[in-house]
Design a protein around this motif. Structure first.
Motif, PDB file in Angstrom:
ATOM      1  N   VAL A   1       1.675   6.546  -7.129  1.00 43.98           N
ATOM      2  CA  VAL A   1       0.598   7.447  -7.546  1.00 43.98           C
ATOM      3  C   VAL A   1       1.007   8.906  -7.323  1.00 43.98           C
ATOM      4  O   VAL A   1       0.827   9.752  -8.212  1.00 43.98           O
ATOM      5  CB  VAL A   1      -0.718   7.113  -6.801  1.00 43.98           C
ATOM      6  CG1 VAL A   1      -1.770   8.184  -7.022  1.00 43.98           C
ATOM      7  CG2 VAL A   1      -1.243   5.756  -7.237  1.00 43.98           C
ATOM      8  N   VAL A   2       1.563   9.206  -6.158  1.00 51.43           N
ATOM      9  CA  VAL A   2       1.987  10.578  -5.869  1.00 51.43           C
ATOM     10  C   VAL A   2       3.088  11.016  -6.831  1.00 51.43           C
ATOM     11  O   VAL A   2       3.081  12.144  -7.340  1.00 51.43           O
ATOM     12  CB  VAL A   2       2.444  10.711  -4.399  1.00 51.43           C
ATOM     13  CG1 VAL A   2       3.118  12.041  -4.137  1.00 51.43           C
ATOM     14  CG2 VAL A   2       1.262  10.520  -3.462  1.00 51.43           C
ATOM     15  N   SER A   3       4.034  10.120  -7.127  1.00 50.84           N
ATOM     16  CA  SER A   3       5.101  10.452  -8.080  1.00 50.84           C
ATOM     17  C   SER A   3       4.546  10.717  -9.466  1.00 50.84           C
ATOM     18  O   SER A   3       4.977  11.632 -10.166  1.00 50.84           O
ATOM     19  CB  SER A   3       6.115   9.318  -8.143  1.00 50.84           C
ATOM     20  OG  SER A   3       6.745   9.147  -6.911  1.00 50.84           O
TER      21      SER A   3
ATOM     22  N   GLY B   1       0.818  -1.217   0.000  1.00 53.46           N
ATOM     23  CA  GLY B   1       0.000   0.000   0.000  1.00 53.46           C
ATOM     24  C   GLY B   1       0.846   1.258   0.000  1.00 53.46           C
ATOM     25  O   GLY B   1       0.566   2.214  -0.736  1.00 53.46           O
ATOM     26  N   ILE B   2       1.891   1.263   0.794  1.00 47.67           N
ATOM     27  CA  ILE B   2       2.786   2.422   0.854  1.00 47.67           C
ATOM     28  C   ILE B   2       3.489   2.616  -0.484  1.00 47.67           C
ATOM     29  O   ILE B   2       3.624   3.742  -0.974  1.00 47.67           O
ATOM     30  CB  ILE B   2       3.805   2.248   1.995  1.00 47.67           C
ATOM     31  CG1 ILE B   2       3.077   2.231   3.331  1.00 47.67           C
ATOM     32  CG2 ILE B   2       4.865   3.333   1.964  1.00 47.67           C
ATOM     33  CD1 ILE B   2       3.935   1.834   4.512  1.00 47.67           C
ATOM     34  N   ILE B   3       3.931   1.521  -1.094  1.00 46.70           N
ATOM     35  CA  ILE B   3       4.602   1.605  -2.390  1.00 46.70           C
ATOM     36  C   ILE B   3       3.634   2.110  -3.455  1.00 46.70           C
ATOM     37  O   ILE B   3       3.990   2.951  -4.289  1.00 46.70           O
ATOM     38  CB  ILE B   3       5.203   0.233  -2.773  1.00 46.70           C
ATOM     39  CG1 ILE B   3       6.343  -0.102  -1.818  1.00 46.70           C
ATOM     40  CG2 ILE B   3       5.696   0.232  -4.211  1.00 46.70           C
ATOM     41  CD1 ILE B   3       6.868  -1.510  -1.944  1.00 46.70           C
ATOM     42  N   ALA B   4       2.398   1.633  -3.432  1.00 49.28           N
ATOM     43  CA  ALA B   4       1.401   2.086  -4.405  1.00 49.28           C
ATOM     44  C   ALA B   4       1.123   3.577  -4.247  1.00 49.28           C
ATOM     45  O   ALA B   4       1.019   4.303  -5.243  1.00 49.28           O
ATOM     46  CB  ALA B   4       0.112   1.284  -4.240  1.00 49.28           C
TER      47      ALA B   4
ATOM     48  N   THR C   1       2.775  14.101  -9.470  1.00 53.84           N
ATOM     49  CA  THR C   1       3.770  15.163  -9.427  1.00 53.84           C
ATOM     50  C   THR C   1       4.435  15.350 -10.787  1.00 53.84           C
ATOM     51  O   THR C   1       4.672  16.478 -11.225  1.00 53.84           O
ATOM     52  CB  THR C   1       4.831  14.835  -8.366  1.00 53.84           C
ATOM     53  OG1 THR C   1       4.185  14.671  -7.098  1.00 53.84           O
ATOM     54  CG2 THR C   1       5.854  15.948  -8.249  1.00 53.84           C
ATOM     55  N   ALA C   2       4.731  14.232 -11.456  1.00 54.97           N
ATOM     56  CA  ALA C   2       5.343  14.322 -12.790  1.00 54.97           C
ATOM     57  C   ALA C   2       4.389  14.982 -13.791  1.00 54.97           C
ATOM     58  O   ALA C   2       4.820  15.785 -14.614  1.00 54.97           O
ATOM     59  CB  ALA C   2       5.729  12.931 -13.282  1.00 54.97           C
ATOM     60  N   LEU C   3       3.099  14.662 -13.714  1.00 58.61           N
ATOM     61  CA  LEU C   3       2.126  15.287 -14.606  1.00 58.61           C
ATOM     62  C   LEU C   3       2.033  16.796 -14.353  1.00 58.61           C
ATOM     63  O   LEU C   3       1.960  17.580 -15.301  1.00 58.61           O
ATOM     64  CB  LEU C   3       0.757  14.650 -14.437  1.00 58.61           C
ATOM     65  CG  LEU C   3       0.578  13.255 -15.028  1.00 58.61           C
ATOM     66  CD1 LEU C   3      -0.825  12.726 -14.730  1.00 58.61           C
ATOM     67  CD2 LEU C   3       0.813  13.258 -16.522  1.00 58.61           C
TER      68      LEU C   3
END
Length: 78
Positions: A68-70, A61-64, A73-75
């Motif tokens: 998603v946050v990365s 869950g933490i990795i997912a 942020t990239a978008l």
């Protein structure tokens, strides 16, 4: 290829080399970006391998969330 040396600046080496070769700015940035991909993937694989004994399904869950946050942020920064 100097940018692949650990501790070196990938972007500095690829952009500087492109500047010396009189490459277009967009080509220099593209090479810098594509040079970073295998380096980051190799580092991720190494970190996962090193901490494989400590990884459990609780960490998924933490990795997912991190992925998603990365991605978001990239978008936004694009």
């Amino acid at each position: 290829m100097l940018g692949m040396i650990p501790g070196g600046s990938r972007s500095g080496a690829s952009i500087g080399g492109g500047d010396a070769a009189s490459a277009q700015t967009s080509a220099r940035r593209g090479v810098s970006f594509f040079l970073a991909i295998p380096t980051m993937v190799a580092r991720l694989a190494y970190d996962f391998y090193k901490s494989r004994a400590e990884m459990t399904t609780d960490h998924l869950g933490i990795i997912a969330i991190g992925f998603v946050v990365s991605f978001i942020t990239a978008l936004i920064s694009w």
